[in-house]
Design a protein around this motif. Structure first.
Motif, PDB file in Angstrom:
ATOM      1  N   TYR A   1      -5.347  -4.378  95.847  1.00  6.30           N
ATOM      2  CA  TYR A   1      -5.765  -5.086  97.057  1.00  6.30           C
ATOM      3  C   TYR A   1      -4.550  -5.283  97.949  1.00  6.30           C
ATOM      4  N   LEU A   2      -4.689  -4.893  99.203  1.00  6.66           N
ATOM      5  CA  LEU A   2      -3.642  -5.172 100.184  1.00  6.66           C
ATOM      6  C   LEU A   2      -4.105  -6.315 101.068  1.00  6.66           C
ATOM      7  N   PHE A   3      -3.379  -7.431 101.020  1.00  4.30           N
ATOM      8  CA  PHE A   3      -3.681  -8.575 101.873  1.00  4.30           C
ATOM      9  C   PHE A   3      -2.741  -8.558 103.073  1.00  4.30           C
ATOM     10  N   ILE A   4      -3.335  -8.574 104.262  1.00  3.55           N
ATOM     11  CA  ILE A   4      -2.562  -8.707 105.497  1.00  3.55           C
ATOM     12  C   ILE A   4      -2.811 -10.115 106.024  1.00  3.55           C
ATOM     13  N   VAL A   5      -1.764 -10.913 106.088  1.00  2.00           N
ATOM     14  CA  VAL A   5      -1.885 -12.308 106.515  1.00  2.00           C
ATOM     15  C   VAL A   5      -1.330 -12.440 107.926  1.00  2.00           C
TER      16      VAL A   5
ATOM     17  N   THR B   1       1.848   1.033 104.552  1.00  4.70           N
ATOM     18  CA  THR B   1       1.506   0.700 103.167  1.00  4.70           C
ATOM     19  C   THR B   1       0.535   1.714 102.572  1.00  4.70           C
ATOM     20  N   ALA B   2      -0.386   2.195 103.392  1.00  2.00           N
ATOM     21  CA  ALA B   2      -1.368   3.177 102.920  1.00  2.00           C
ATOM     22  C   ALA B   2      -0.700   4.493 102.516  1.00  2.00           C
ATOM     23  N   LYS B   3       0.464   4.796 103.092  1.00  2.00           N
ATOM     24  CA  LYS B   3       1.199   6.010 102.732  1.00  2.00           C
ATOM     25  C   LYS B   3       1.861   5.877 101.357  1.00  2.00           C
ATOM     26  N   LYS B   4       2.203   4.643 100.985  1.00  2.00           N
ATOM     27  CA  LYS B   4       2.965   4.417  99.751  1.00  2.00           C
ATOM     28  C   LYS B   4       2.101   4.018  98.560  1.00  2.00           C
ATOM     29  N   HIS B   5       0.939   3.413  98.835  1.00  2.00           N
ATOM     30  CA  HIS B   5       0.124   2.871  97.751  1.00  2.00           C
ATOM     31  C   HIS B   5      -1.331   3.295  97.893  1.00  2.00           C
ATOM     32  N   LYS B   6      -2.022   3.334  96.768  1.00  2.00           N
ATOM     33  CA  LYS B   6      -3.452   3.580  96.777  1.00  2.00           C
ATOM     34  C   LYS B   6      -4.155   2.237  96.950  1.00  2.00           C
ATOM     35  N   ILE B   7      -4.737   2.033  98.105  1.00  2.00           N
ATOM     36  CA  ILE B   7      -5.342   0.744  98.439  1.00  2.00           C
ATOM     37  C   ILE B   7      -6.823   0.764  98.092  1.00  2.00           C
ATOM     38  N   LYS B   8      -7.222  -0.191  97.267  1.00  2.00           N
ATOM     39  CA  LYS B   8      -8.631  -0.322  96.891  1.00  2.00           C
ATOM     40  C   LYS B   8      -9.411  -1.047  97.975  1.00  2.00           C
ATOM     41  N   VAL B   9      -8.841  -2.119  98.488  1.00  2.00           N
ATOM     42  CA  VAL B   9      -9.464  -2.932  99.540  1.00  2.00           C
ATOM     43  C   VAL B   9      -8.373  -3.434 100.473  1.00  2.00           C
TER      44      VAL B   9
ATOM     45  N   HIS C   1       2.084  -5.072 115.015  1.00  2.00           N
ATOM     46  CA  HIS C   1       2.768  -5.132 113.727  1.00  2.00           C
ATOM     47  C   HIS C   1       1.766  -4.971 112.592  1.00  2.00           C
ATOM     48  N   THR C   2       0.605  -5.599 112.729  1.00  2.00           N
ATOM     49  CA  THR C   2      -0.432  -5.527 111.706  1.00  2.00           C
ATOM     50  C   THR C   2      -0.862  -4.089 111.461  1.00  2.00           C
ATOM     51  N   ALA C   3      -1.163  -3.376 112.542  1.00  2.00           N
ATOM     52  CA  ALA C   3      -1.616  -1.989 112.425  1.00  2.00           C
ATOM     53  C   ALA C   3      -0.547  -1.120 111.778  1.00  2.00           C
ATOM     54  N   GLU C   4       0.708  -1.341 112.122  1.00  2.00           N
ATOM     55  CA  GLU C   4       1.800  -0.551 111.549  1.00  2.00           C
ATOM     56  C   GLU C   4       1.962  -0.836 110.062  1.00  2.00           C
ATOM     57  N   LEU C   5       1.825  -2.102 109.657  1.00  2.00           N
ATOM     58  CA  LEU C   5       1.909  -2.457 108.243  1.00  2.00           C
ATOM     59  C   LEU C   5       0.857  -1.726 107.427  1.00  2.00           C
ATOM     60  N   VAL C   6      -0.346  -1.658 107.950  1.00  2.00           N
ATOM     61  CA  VAL C   6      -1.435  -0.987 107.231  1.00  2.00           C
ATOM     62  C   VAL C   6      -1.129   0.498 107.077  1.00  2.00           C
TER      63      VAL C   6
ATOM     64  N   GLU D   1       1.362  -8.564 102.833  1.00  3.35           N
ATOM     65  CA  GLU D   1       2.252  -8.356 103.974  1.00  3.35           C
ATOM     66  C   GLU D   1       1.910  -9.408 105.033  1.00  3.35           C
ATOM     67  N   PHE D   2       2.937  -9.879 105.735  1.00  4.82           N
ATOM     68  CA  PHE D   2       2.751 -10.906 106.742  1.00  4.82           C
ATOM     69  C   PHE D   2       3.000 -10.332 108.131  1.00  4.82           C
ATOM     70  N   SER D   3       2.146 -10.726 109.075  1.00  3.21           N
ATOM     71  CA  SER D   3       2.247 -10.186 110.428  1.00  3.21           C
ATOM     72  C   SER D   3       2.027 -11.286 111.451  1.00  3.21           C
ATOM     73  N   ALA D   4       2.662 -11.111 112.618  1.00  2.00           N
ATOM     74  CA  ALA D   4       2.510 -12.093 113.695  1.00  2.00           C
ATOM     75  C   ALA D   4       1.973 -11.468 114.971  1.00  2.00           C
TER      76      ALA D   4
END
Length: 298
Positions: free
Chosen positions: A2-6, A51-59, A43-48, A36-39
């Motif tokens: 699970y990737l949480f974007i806060v 992260t998706a390039k480095k990890h297999k995201i389930k949700v 920034h939020t879109a870039e984090l996603v 990951e934390f975003s303001a």
């Protein structure tokens, strides 16, 4: 995983408070997650993406409001990554529409135990949103709310919807209706004194206003509400009825349905989607059927 974007700025700091409440629950349940934390939306879109390039995201789990979710649609559309929501915004209309609990603990349980479903989304050129595109006075209200100082105070009191009410009254004193033409699947209507045009994928927006009670996010068409020809006093009188969806029975309100919507007007009308400004008329709005995977319960 699970990737949480806060979104640390969502709800004037509510996003971080909600995260602190659910973090211990995730650890107790031994959920494999990354946070990951975003303001900011950019920034939020870039984090996603990174992260998706480095990890297999389930949700992809969003801790934030409707605007935070909107900022991530570009990053997940076309990917096999379902979107989950822990509501922490001012309006939380998307969570309401998907019947996600507003309580963080209950929302987390919903997220971890739900299945995956496909929902329709709204497309305006290369922009996307999920709930409602509001054109006219309601877009001006959304803009006023986002710029206001009182929004944070209402949020602290858990009365975020009242920021929309106060802004509506402020904007109503000076906003002028305009002549607008709307084409729905090629058929044309003209309204001489248009206050607003709401193109709805979900029934509600603006912190709980039920603008199109019949709207459904998986039926492949929009429900459209046009308010035209009313005086300021008449518009103010029917405004409370929007919270119960009863305004649709009043004179001056027209309801339409369709898949492709075009709006032109004598002078530009501002437009918002999910509470975020998305330009102005002329505007073409399309429905992208089953365009996004979300965590949901039957």
């Amino acid at each position: 995983m699970y990737l949480f974007i806060v979104n640390t700025m969502s709800g004037n700091g509510k996003g971080m408070k909600v995260w602190k409440r659910i973090e211990s629950m995730l650890q107790k349940r031994q959920v494999h997650y990354l946070v990951e934390f975003s303001a900011s939306p950019t920034h939020t879109a870039e984090l996603v993406r990174q992260t998706a390039k480095k990890h297999k995201i389930k949700v992809l789990a969003v801790v934030g409001g409707d605007g935070t979710v909107q900022s991530m649609i570009h990053s997940v559309i076309g990917r096999n990554i379902p979107l989950g929501i822990i509501p922490a915004g001012s309006g939380n209309d998307l969570a309401r529409g998907l019947k996600i609990p507003l309580n963080p603990k209950e929302a987390l349980h919903y997220l971890l135990t739900g299945g995956t479903g496909k929902i329709d989304i709204i497309q305006i050129g290369n922009q996307y949103c999920m709930t409602v595109v509001g054109i006219g006075i309601d877009a001006k209200v959304a803009q006023t709310v986002n710029r206001s100082r009182y929004k944070k105070w209402f949020n602290r009191l858990k009365l975020g919807h009242l920021a929309y009410v106060l802004s509506f009254i402020q904007v109503l004193t000076h906003y002028r209706p305009v002549k607008a033409t709307i084409k729905v699947d090629g058929k044309e209507w003209t309204f001489p004194k248009t206050w607003l045009i709401a193109v709805a994928n979900f029934p509600n927006y603006g912190g709980g206003m039920i603008i199109c009670p019949g709207a459904c996010y998986f039926d492949g068409e929009f429900h459209i509400c046009i308010v035209d020809g009313l005086s300021r006093w008449e518009l103010l009188r029917i405004f409370p009825a929007v919270y119960r969806g009863k305004h649709i029975y009043r004179s001056g309100v027209t309801l339409l349905k369709g898949k492709t919507i075009e709006v032109i007007s004598d002078s530009p009308m501002p437009a918002h989607g999910d509470g975020e400004i998305m330009g102005e008329t002329p505007m073409k709005i399309d429905i992208l059927e089953k365009g996004l995977s979300v965590i949901c319960h039957d």
